[in-house]
Design a protein around this motif. Structure first.
Motif, mmCIF file in Angstrom:
data_model
loop_
_atom_site.group_PDB
_atom_site.id
_atom_site.type_symbol
_atom_site.label_atom_id
_atom_site.label_comp_id
_atom_site.label_asym_id
_atom_site.label_seq_id
_atom_site.Cartn_x
_atom_site.Cartn_y
_atom_site.Cartn_z
ATOM 1 N N LEU A 250 -3.495 2.717 8.780
ATOM 2 C CA LEU A 250 -2.352 1.830 8.558
ATOM 3 C C LEU A 250 -1.038 2.594 8.637
ATOM 4 N N GLY B 248 0.826 -1.198 0.000
ATOM 5 C CA GLY B 248 0.000 0.000 0.000
ATOM 6 C C GLY B 248 0.861 1.248 0.000
ATOM 7 N N LEU C 66 0.416 -5.079 3.019
ATOM 8 C CA LEU C 66 -0.990 -5.323 3.330
ATOM 9 C C LEU C 66 -1.271 -6.815 3.486
ATOM 10 N N VAL D 247 -3.246 3.684 -0.552
ATOM 11 C CA VAL D 247 -3.596 3.868 0.852
ATOM 12 C C VAL D 247 -3.196 5.292 1.228
ATOM 13 N N ASP E 200 -6.318 -6.539 5.522
ATOM 14 C CA ASP E 200 -6.175 -5.131 5.125
ATOM 15 C C ASP E 200 -6.772 -4.899 3.740
ATOM 16 N N VAL E 201 -6.514 -5.820 2.819
ATOM 17 C CA VAL E 201 -7.036 -5.693 1.455
ATOM 18 C C VAL E 201 -8.559 -5.749 1.467
#
Length: 265
Positions: A210, A119, A225, A204, A229-230
């Protein structure tokens, strides 16, 4: 041989080992050299036997004899670790003992052609904006341990250490490079180590949790990631209206078969 004997005796003296005469040193060396040659021959023979297994397996799985359509055969089902024992096994009296290969590690880039999701903020205008140079140095070389990586997107080359024509891309932001968009897949290839990796690049924002919750991620300008997270990014809009408009400013045009990137400011 006189020098070898003298050097060996000097080293032996450092560890309290009795010195050897030149005649004794010749005898010791004479025994070592045939032993090395014999060991090399045994190891080479075992390696060739494993290679023959791989060739036979590929031939069996060939589709219509076309090598371009050869099915991928798990190496673990073909080859083995092979140990050459000093003494025969108690049962059977074997000197050569094969064992099953270990399972490939899921997170090892060498065991398999892996995919990693990174990201970055495509639109951060600060000094730490993720340029291609920073992506190569910080992500591919420092984090993924590549040595001399080449970066491609689709069939287009973005960076190659042996192609000076692509050097102009290094100082461009990732978002300004043709074909590089949120969710695109970059192919990283390292011919020095025979390593290949697919890098999925996701947008991101620098203000995202994050980055905000981890000083290390914020400092290096990217975050690795996880699947969770994805999924979280997919569940929420990744681009604001302003970012989408900014994203549209970086367009690609094709003229006479040549693709160029245009940045509007």
């Amino acid at each position: 041989m006189v020098f070898v004997c003298a050097a060996a005796n000097l080293r032996a003296a450092c560890y309290g080992i009795p010195a050897q005469t030149l005649y004794d040193a010749k005898g010791i060396a004479g025994n070592i050299i045939p032993a090395i040659a014999t060991t090399n021959a045994i190891v080479a023979g075992i390696q060739i036997s494993q290679l023959v297994k791989i060739i036979k397996a590929k031939k069996r799985h060939a589709n219509g004899g076309d090598p371009q359509h050869t099915e991928r055969v798990p190496l673990r089902s073909i080859c083995s670790y092979v140990y050459a024992r000093r003494e025969p096994t108690p049962r059977g009296g074997y000197l050569i003992q094969p064992t099953t290969l270990d399972e490939p590690q899921a997170d090892c880039y060498v065991c398999r052609k892996a995919t990693v999701t990174i990201g970055v903020d495509f639109f951060d205008a600060a000094d730490h904006r993720m340029t291609l140079r920073r992506f190569v140095d910080a992500v591919v070389v420092a984090h993924l341990n590549f040595v001399r990586p080449a970066i491609d997107v689709g069939d287009s080359g973005l960076y190659d250490p042996d192609d000076s024509r692509l050097a102009a891309n290094l100082d461009k932001p990732l978002g300004a490079l043709p074909g590089v968009r949120d969710g695109c897949v970059l192919s990283a290839t390292d011919f020095a180590t025979d390593l290949e990796l697919s890098v999925i690049v996701r947008h991101v924002a620098a203000s995202h949790a994050l980055f905000a919750s981890d000083e290390t991620n914020a400092a290096r300008g990217f975050v690795v990631l996880s699947a969770a997270d994805v999924a979280a990014l997919d569940a929420a809009p990744t681009l604001s209206k302003e970012e989408a408009e900014h994203h549209a400013e970086h367009t690609t045009t094709t003229t006479n078969g040549k693709t160029t990137a245009t940045t509007t400011t």
